[in-house]
Design a protein around this motif. Structure first.
Motif, PDB file in Angstrom:
ATOM      1  N   ARG A 123     -96.703  87.874  19.389  1.00 13.38           N
ATOM      2  CA  ARG A 123     -96.350  87.206  20.644  1.00 13.38           C
ATOM      3  C   ARG A 123     -94.856  86.941  20.734  1.00 13.38           C
ATOM      4  O   ARG A 123     -94.232  87.163  21.778  1.00 13.38           O
ATOM      5  N   SER A 124     -94.255  86.488  19.618  1.00 14.73           N
ATOM      6  CA  SER A 124     -92.832  86.171  19.632  1.00 14.73           C
ATOM      7  C   SER A 124     -91.992  87.409  19.906  1.00 14.73           C
ATOM      8  O   SER A 124     -90.984  87.347  20.604  1.00 14.73           O
ATOM      9  N   LEU A 125     -92.395  88.573  19.369  1.00 20.87           N
ATOM     10  CA  LEU A 125     -91.640  89.799  19.595  1.00 20.87           C
ATOM     11  C   LEU A 125     -91.761  90.251  21.042  1.00 20.87           C
ATOM     12  O   LEU A 125     -90.775  90.639  21.664  1.00 20.87           O
ATOM     13  N   ARG A 126     -92.970  90.190  21.588  1.00 19.93           N
ATOM     14  CA  ARG A 126     -93.163  90.602  22.985  1.00 19.93           C
ATOM     15  C   ARG A 126     -92.314  89.757  23.926  1.00 19.93           C
ATOM     16  O   ARG A 126     -91.598  90.276  24.796  1.00 19.93           O
TER      17      ARG A 126
ATOM     18  N   LEU B 217     -88.902  91.000  26.125  1.00 21.65           N
ATOM     19  CA  LEU B 217     -88.856  90.848  27.584  1.00 21.65           C
ATOM     20  C   LEU B 217     -87.745  89.892  27.997  1.00 21.65           C
ATOM     21  O   LEU B 217     -87.020  90.140  28.970  1.00 21.65           O
ATOM     22  N   GLY B 218     -87.629  88.789  27.260  1.00 16.65           N
ATOM     23  CA  GLY B 218     -86.573  87.835  27.576  1.00 16.65           C
ATOM     24  C   GLY B 218     -85.195  88.429  27.391  1.00 16.65           C
ATOM     25  O   GLY B 218     -84.284  88.214  28.213  1.00 16.65           O
TER      26      GLY B 218
ATOM     27  N   GLY C  37     -88.624  96.924  14.109  1.00 20.69           N
ATOM     28  CA  GLY C  37     -88.434  95.886  15.109  1.00 20.69           C
ATOM     29  C   GLY C  37     -86.977  95.642  15.418  1.00 20.69           C
ATOM     30  O   GLY C  37     -86.597  95.409  16.573  1.00 20.69           O
ATOM     31  N   ASN C  38     -86.122  95.717  14.398  1.00 21.57           N
ATOM     32  CA  ASN C  38     -84.690  95.533  14.606  1.00 21.57           C
ATOM     33  C   ASN C  38     -84.106  96.657  15.457  1.00 21.57           C
ATOM     34  O   ASN C  38     -83.290  96.427  16.343  1.00 21.57           O
ATOM     35  N   SER C  39     -84.537  97.894  15.188  1.00 21.46           N
ATOM     36  CA  SER C  39     -84.074  99.033  15.993  1.00 21.46           C
ATOM     37  C   SER C  39     -84.537  98.902  17.436  1.00 21.46           C
ATOM     38  O   SER C  39     -83.792  99.210  18.373  1.00 21.46           O
ATOM     39  N   LEU C  40     -85.770  98.430  17.607  1.00 23.84           N
ATOM     40  CA  LEU C  40     -86.300  98.253  18.954  1.00 23.84           C
ATOM     41  C   LEU C  40     -85.493  97.209  19.723  1.00 23.84           C
ATOM     42  O   LEU C  40     -85.156  97.394  20.895  1.00 23.84           O
ATOM     43  N   LEU C  41     -85.164  96.106  19.051  1.00 24.22           N
ATOM     44  CA  LEU C  41     -84.359  95.072  19.695  1.00 24.22           C
ATOM     45  C   LEU C  41     -82.963  95.589  20.031  1.00 24.22           C
ATOM     46  O   LEU C  41     -82.436  95.318  21.119  1.00 24.22           O
ATOM     47  N   SER C  42     -82.342  96.331  19.114  1.00 29.78           N
ATOM     48  CA  SER C  42     -81.017  96.904  19.378  1.00 29.78           C
ATOM     49  C   SER C  42     -81.059  97.827  20.594  1.00 29.78           C
ATOM     50  O   SER C  42     -80.144  97.826  21.425  1.00 29.78           O
ATOM     51  N   MET C  43     -82.121  98.625  20.703  1.00 29.62           N
ATOM     52  CA  MET C  43     -82.270  99.528  21.846  1.00 29.62           C
ATOM     53  C   MET C  43     -82.384  98.738  23.147  1.00 29.62           C
ATOM     54  O   MET C  43     -81.744  99.070  24.154  1.00 29.62           O
ATOM     55  N   VAL C  44     -83.196  97.681  23.136  1.00 31.34           N
ATOM     56  CA  VAL C  44     -83.376  96.862  24.338  1.00 31.34           C
ATOM     57  C   VAL C  44     -82.064  96.183  24.727  1.00 31.34           C
ATOM     58  O   VAL C  44     -81.734  96.077  25.916  1.00 31.34           O
TER      59      VAL C  44
ATOM     60  N   SER D 192     -85.822  84.628  34.410  1.00 28.09           N
ATOM     61  CA  SER D 192     -86.232  84.963  33.044  1.00 28.09           C
ATOM     62  C   SER D 192     -86.634  83.731  32.243  1.00 28.09           C
ATOM     63  O   SER D 192     -87.250  83.859  31.177  1.00 28.09           O
ATOM     64  N   ALA D 193     -86.308  82.533  32.735  1.00 22.58           N
ATOM     65  CA  ALA D 193     -86.740  81.313  32.035  1.00 22.58           C
ATOM     66  C   ALA D 193     -88.259  81.229  31.979  1.00 22.58           C
ATOM     67  O   ALA D 193     -88.829  80.655  31.035  1.00 22.58           O
ATOM     68  N   ALA D 194     -88.933  81.798  32.975  1.00 22.25           N
ATOM     69  CA  ALA D 194     -90.401  81.787  32.985  1.00 22.25           C
ATOM     70  C   ALA D 194     -90.968  82.589  31.820  1.00 22.25           C
ATOM     71  O   ALA D 194     -92.073  82.304  31.343  1.00 22.25           O
ATOM     72  N   ILE D 195     -90.230  83.604  31.361  1.00 23.14           N
ATOM     73  CA  ILE D 195     -90.679  84.396  30.204  1.00 23.14           C
ATOM     74  C   ILE D 195     -90.669  83.541  28.945  1.00 23.14           C
ATOM     75  O   ILE D 195     -91.638  83.505  28.176  1.00 23.14           O
ATOM     76  N   PHE D 196     -89.563  82.820  28.728  1.00 21.12           N
ATOM     77  CA  PHE D 196     -89.462  81.996  27.524  1.00 21.12           C
ATOM     78  C   PHE D 196     -90.397  80.793  27.568  1.00 21.12           C
ATOM     79  O   PHE D 196     -90.750  80.240  26.517  1.00 21.12           O
TER      80      PHE D 196
END
Length: 468
Positions: A259-262, A266-267, A388-395, A444-448
């Motif tokens: 959940r935290s990663l999703r 998005l955030g 996960g780190n690569s995915l975050l860097s890409m985003v 985007s505050a609604a996402i967090f």
């Protein structure tokens, strides 16, 4: 040479590559109006120079780990520096916007490999207990690059020529090449799995199509933009279906069970749309509407970076005290308000108040990055940490490019609505764009808010993430 000294040199070598990457991501912003005049373009249509670089990096990052394992870290790092230097020269030689964009694409390919491959070399050279300390050292140039980039770019444009914002990479790159040949080892040979070509193609096309939809409204038309958007979203959906069926996809679907990663991804994507546009819009409005010189516009970005560096010292303590959910929801609202507050910019705004705005924006933006990055990675296990780190860097890189593209599209829309001949109307279009990007960030505050109500700071993932 002793092993300890060799590892110390390796850190400096990776730091050089990181410095070149972050410097080039920020040095261009201040020079855009001057470059536009030299290339016969409108300064309000130069966003493709930034978008091309960020989007290319987002595309190449998912393949960087496999490329390094397949061809060796030393060989790939050499190629990355050489490509970065050569494409920097091509950027300086460009005589049209299209030539410059193509050169920036090649530059993005080199830049995308510099930090991931360098980080991999450090990971293999240092024991696990020393890795975070080593990467903290490497991250220092990542803070220095944005600090000196806008001011250095403004100085070069004003006192030399805009070409030197790219040519400055040449001597730094040559030093990096010689040091890589001398001090970086090839590393152990690794049996690599077969690369997921089909999945990579689907993911890359989806990212490019969605981003070009935002950046290409003016030349695609509404029907073309909608068609490209549908194709991009369809490609991303096809990638998800492909990943579910493949035993070794680029990004395993089970990653998104966290959940935290999703929520973190998005955030990151949506809140960065607002913050990423600011280094593009602020130097532009200062020069185009308020008649600041490039040097003055570059120096006005210093408060933002200085505040960002100072907040790093207290960010973790604040998150530990308030928890992720409260910190991110509250900070996102403040960040959105600060972005929207630049709608007040104009000749009547006192200089001291503008500086205060930049300081508070830099502080809240830095807090946002720290909280978003750690909440995204904190629950990953060792098996999924690298992916996960690569995915975050890409985003992150995707959001940077999309943020500039969205703000440029909004700005162009207001200009088309109100006209560009009157300087007052041009300033009015910028003011409306700041307000819109602030509202977009606020959403985007609604996402967090979907994070758990009680979130305590837990140990970060094994690999620290770059705060782009």
């Amino acid at each position: 040479m002793t092993l300890a000294r060799s590892n110390s040199v390796l850190l400096w070598l990776v730091a050089i590559g990181f410095f070149m990457q972050t410097l080039d991501a920020t040095i261009v912003n201040t020079a855009l109006p001057t470059m536009a005049a030299a290339l016969g373009e409108s300064p309000l249509r130069m966003q493709s120079v930034i978008v091309a670089y960020s989007l290319t990096m987002a595309m190449v990052i998912p393949a960087s780990g496999w490329i390094a394992d397949r061809f060796g870290t030393r060989r790939v790092y050499l190629t990355a520096i050489a490509l970065f230097v050569l494409s920097s020269v091509l950027c300086a030689l460009a005589v049209s916007l299209n030539q410059l964009v193509v050169a920036r694409i090649f530059q993005g390919c080199g830049g995308a490999l510099l930090l991931p491959v360098g980080r991999l070399a450090v990971l293999r050279a240092f024991p696990r207990e020393q890795f975070l300390k080593a990467m903290s050292f490497v991250a220092i140039p990542g803070l220095i690059g944005p600090l000196v980039g806008p001011t250095l770019g403004g100085w070069m444009v004003e006192y030399v020529t805009w070409h030197w914002i790219f040519l400055v990479n040449v001597p730094v790159g040559v030093v990096g090449l010689l040091a890589t040949l001398r001090f970086m080892s090839e590393g152990p040979r690794i049996d690599v799995k077969r690369f997921d070509v089909a999945g990579y193609a689907l993911l890359a096309f989806g990212m490019v199509a969605v981003s070009l939809t935002l950046d290409g409204l003016s030349w695609l038309g509404l029907a073309g933009a909608v068609a490209l958007l549908i194709a991009g979203l369809g490609s991303l959906a096809a990638y998800w279906w492909h990943a579910l069926r493949r035993p070794d996809p680029l990004f395993a679907p089970e990653l998104f069970a966290l959940r935290s990663l999703r929520i973190g991804l998005l955030g990151n994507l949506f809140s960065r749309l607002g913050s990423a546009c600011m280094p593009f819009l602020i130097p532009l409005v200062l020069q185009v509407c308020l008649q600041y010189s490039p040097m003055q516009a570059g120096m006005m970005m210093l408060p933002t970076v200085l505040a960002s560096m100072l907040v790093k010292r207290i960010a973790t303590a604040l998150i530990q005290h308030w928890g992720y959910r409260r910190t991110l929801v509250a900070n996102t609202c403040v960040l959105a308000a600060m972005i929207a507050s630049f709608a007040l910019i104009g000749p009547a705004l006192p200089l001291w108040l503008l500086i205060v705005q930049l300081l508070v924006f830099g502080a809240t933006n830095s807090m946002q990055f720290t909280a978003m990055n750690t909440v995204t990675l904190k629950d990953l296990n060792a098996v999924h940490a690298s992916s996960g780190n690569s995915l975050l860097s890409m985003v992150q890189m995707l959001a940077m490019g999309m943020g500039v593209a969205v703000s440029a599209a909004v700005l162009a829309g207001f200009h088309d609505l109100w006209g560009q001949a009157n300087p007052h109307e041009s300033l009015r279009a910028f003011q409306a764009t700041f307000a819109c990007m602030g509202l977009l960030t606020l959403a985007s505050a609604a996402i967090f808010a979907r994070l758990d109500r009680v979130e305590n700071l837990r140990p970060q993932a094994e690999q620290p993430v770059t705060e782009a």
